[in-house]
Enzyme design. Structure first.
Site, PDB file in Angstrom:
ATOM      1  N   THR A 125       0.831  -1.204   0.000  1.00  0.00           N
ATOM      2  CA  THR A 125       0.000   0.000   0.000  1.00  0.00           C
ATOM      3  C   THR A 125       0.864   1.251   0.000  1.00  0.00           C
ATOM      4  OG1 THR A 125      -1.548   1.297   1.359  1.00  0.00           O
ATOM      5  CG2 THR A 125      -0.118  -0.237   2.515  1.00  0.00           C
ATOM      6  N   ASP A 126       0.314   2.329  -0.558  1.00  0.00           N
ATOM      7  CA  ASP A 126       1.032   3.602  -0.508  1.00  0.00           C
ATOM      8  C   ASP A 126       1.119   4.156   0.910  1.00  0.00           C
ATOM      9  OD1 ASP A 126      -1.641   4.309  -0.201  1.00  0.00           O
ATOM     10  OD2 ASP A 126      -1.668   5.770  -1.831  1.00  0.00           O
ATOM     11  N   GLU A 127       0.346   3.590   1.833  1.00  0.00           N
ATOM     12  CA  GLU A 127       0.351   4.091   3.210  1.00  0.00           C
ATOM     13  C   GLU A 127       1.678   3.841   3.921  1.00  0.00           C
ATOM     14  OE1 GLU A 127      -3.162   3.763   5.637  1.00  0.00           O
ATOM     15  OE2 GLU A 127      -4.357   3.143   3.910  1.00  0.00           O
ATOM     16  N   TYR A 153      -1.655  -0.369  11.058  1.00  0.00           N
ATOM     17  CA  TYR A 153      -1.861  -1.034   9.762  1.00  0.00           C
ATOM     18  C   TYR A 153      -0.700  -0.769   8.820  1.00  0.00           C
ATOM     19  CZ  TYR A 153      -3.259  -1.403   4.895  1.00  0.00           C
ATOM     20  OH  TYR A 153      -3.264  -1.658   3.540  1.00  0.00           O
ATOM     21  N   SER A 154      -0.388   0.493   8.577  1.00  0.00           N
ATOM     22  CA  SER A 154       0.672   0.805   7.625  1.00  0.00           C
ATOM     23  C   SER A 154       2.028   0.315   8.122  1.00  0.00           C
ATOM     24  CB  SER A 154       0.716   2.306   7.330  1.00  0.00           C
ATOM     25  OG  SER A 154       0.911   3.068   8.503  1.00  0.00           O
ATOM     26  N   LYS A 157       2.261  -3.358   7.241  1.00  0.00           N
ATOM     27  CA  LYS A 157       2.516  -3.564   5.812  1.00  0.00           C
ATOM     28  C   LYS A 157       3.960  -3.202   5.449  1.00  0.00           C
ATOM     29  CE  LYS A 157       0.006  -4.693   3.024  1.00  0.00           C
ATOM     30  NZ  LYS A 157      -0.308  -6.048   2.493  1.00  0.00           N
ATOM     31  N   VAL A 209     -18.047  11.885   7.883  1.00  0.00           N
ATOM     32  CA  VAL A 209     -16.840  12.380   7.231  1.00  0.00           C
ATOM     33  C   VAL A 209     -15.867  12.829   8.314  1.00  0.00           C
ATOM     34  CG1 VAL A 209     -15.850  14.132   5.708  1.00  0.00           C
ATOM     35  CG2 VAL A 209     -18.077  13.110   5.160  1.00  0.00           C
ATOM     36  N   TYR A 210     -14.646  12.291   8.290  1.00  0.00           N
ATOM     37  CA  TYR A 210     -13.650  12.657   9.292  1.00  0.00           C
ATOM     38  C   TYR A 210     -13.243  14.119   9.160  1.00  0.00           C
ATOM     39  CZ  TYR A 210     -12.671   7.853  10.845  1.00  0.00           C
ATOM     40  OH  TYR A 210     -12.750   6.597  11.382  1.00  0.00           O
ATOM     41  N   ARG A 276      -9.811  10.923  12.670  1.00  0.00           N
ATOM     42  CA  ARG A 276      -9.089   9.711  13.041  1.00  0.00           C
ATOM     43  C   ARG A 276      -7.729  10.068  13.650  1.00  0.00           C
ATOM     44  NH1 ARG A 276      -7.836   6.559   7.875  1.00  0.00           N
ATOM     45  NH2 ARG A 276      -9.803   5.476   8.210  1.00  0.00           N
ATOM     46  N   HIS A 279      -4.348  10.707  11.354  1.00  0.00           N
ATOM     47  CA  HIS A 279      -4.935  10.662  10.014  1.00  0.00           C
ATOM     48  C   HIS A 279      -3.992  11.292   8.987  1.00  0.00           C
ATOM     49  CE1 HIS A 279      -9.043  10.987   7.724  1.00  0.00           C
ATOM     50  NE2 HIS A 279      -8.176  10.186   7.138  1.00  0.00           N
TER      51      HIS A 279
END
Length: 334
Positions: A125-127, A153-154, A157, A209-210, A276, A279
């Site tokens: 992922t790009d994250e 998460y990132s 990965k 919407v955050y 978040r 974020h």
């Protein structure tokens, strides 16, 4: 060839399964999935009618089960989509992300080494690159951008990517890695922005919407992503990393308002919620390398992709309504 697709009952994995079955009718596709909450066996019903498709319910962290399956099927290529991928859930429970995304990847690569698999492709992922400032539209992620993660998460990965590269260097395992921007399209689990907004808007429910919705993402139609992975796993030089981007940056609030307009729903449904934790502000992928090396460019313009995606959710209400009700968890296959 025999191709293992892990996480094939998920969003991108299932689209890749259908891409391979259509493009290479003589190849055998073995889909491996643990069927966590994000894995939906109903997504694979059409594939199950194909004699060259096999589904196996197994956890990629289960070393014995994975090794037994490798011994039985002897895959030529393994494409690893299997991952816990929802950022919010990684903040609530990091451990399961570390276990699946890192240790599961290790088990798969150990099996590849043991049975001489010709290519292991890691879908990332790009994250892993962190984020970019909103006021620097000239900046984009390239394959040499330093890893700088923001969420469990990132981080999981990124750790898996580093492990894949280490296995290539240490054990000469034939690997490739791809890092994609945000995908959208059919079979997208309705916890992510686009399907969440579509399904809630259709029910006239508040659209969360955050923050102020100013976060920017680069959107990639899932079919284009699948075609890019196919090129990488079959034609790319071993050891390479490729960024896959859609050349389509939009703010979250633009996406939500666009969906409201397409469904003729009022923007008054939009509800701004607390942002978040950690974020990321902006993601932007530079896909120059994959275009230069393999000739890939995204073929789907966002206006066309989002239109067909919305229509897919209108035409496949049973699929996502079963997810919202939880009924999909009871499906055992046909």
């Amino acid at each position: 060839m025999v191709i293992f697709v892990t996480g094939g009952a998920g969003f991108i994995g299932s689209n890749f399964v259908y891409n391979q079955l259509e493009s290479y009718p003589n190849d055998r596709i073995v889909c491996i999935d643990k069927l966590t909450y994000a894995g939906n066996l109903k997504t694979l019903v059409p594939a199950m009618k194909n004699p060259n498709f096999r589904f196996v319910k197994v956890d990629i962290c289960d070393r014995k089960a994975i090794f037994d399956l490798f011994a039985e099927e002897k895959p030529d290529i393994v494409v690893n989509f299997a991952a816990e991928s929802h950022v919010d859930r990684s903040i609530e429970n990091p451990e399961v992300f570390l276990t699946t995304n890192i240790l599961g990847t290790q088990v798969l690569m150990d099996a590849c080494r043991e049975f001489g698999t010709a290519r292991f492709h890691q879908v990332s992922t790009d994250e892993v690159y962190g984020d970019l400032p909103l006021d620097r539209p000239d900046l984009m992620f390239t394959e040499t951008t330093p890893i700088h993660t923001s969420s469990p998460y990132s981080a999981s990965k990124a750790a898996a990517d580093l492990l894949v590269q280490a296995y290539h260097r240490t054990f000469k395992l034939p690997v490739t890695i791809s890092r994609c921007s945000n995908n959208y399209g059919p079979y997208h689990f309705p916890e992510k922005l686009i399907p969440l907004t579509i399904t809630k808007a259709l029910a006239d429910l508040p659209l969360p919407v955050y923050g102020k919705g100013e976060n920017i993402r680069d959107w990639l139609y899932v079919e284009d992503h699948c075609k890019a992975i196919d090129l990488i796993m079959r034609k790319a030089k071993v050891g390479e990393v490729y960024n896959i981007g859609g050349h389509n940056e939009m703010t979250n609030i633009e996406i939500v308002k666009l969906i409201c307009a397409a469904l003729d729903k009022p923007e008054s449904l939009i509800t701004y919620v607390e942002d978040r934790k950690g974020h990321d502000l902006r993601y932007a992928i530079d896909p120059t390398k994959i275009h230069a090396d393999l000739g890939w460019l995204p073929a789907t313009k966002f206006r066309d992709g989002i239109k067909s995606t919305i229509q897919w959710y209108l035409d496949n209400r049973n699929w996502w309504e079963d997810i919202l009700s939880g009924e999909y968890r009871n499906f055992k296959g046909e």
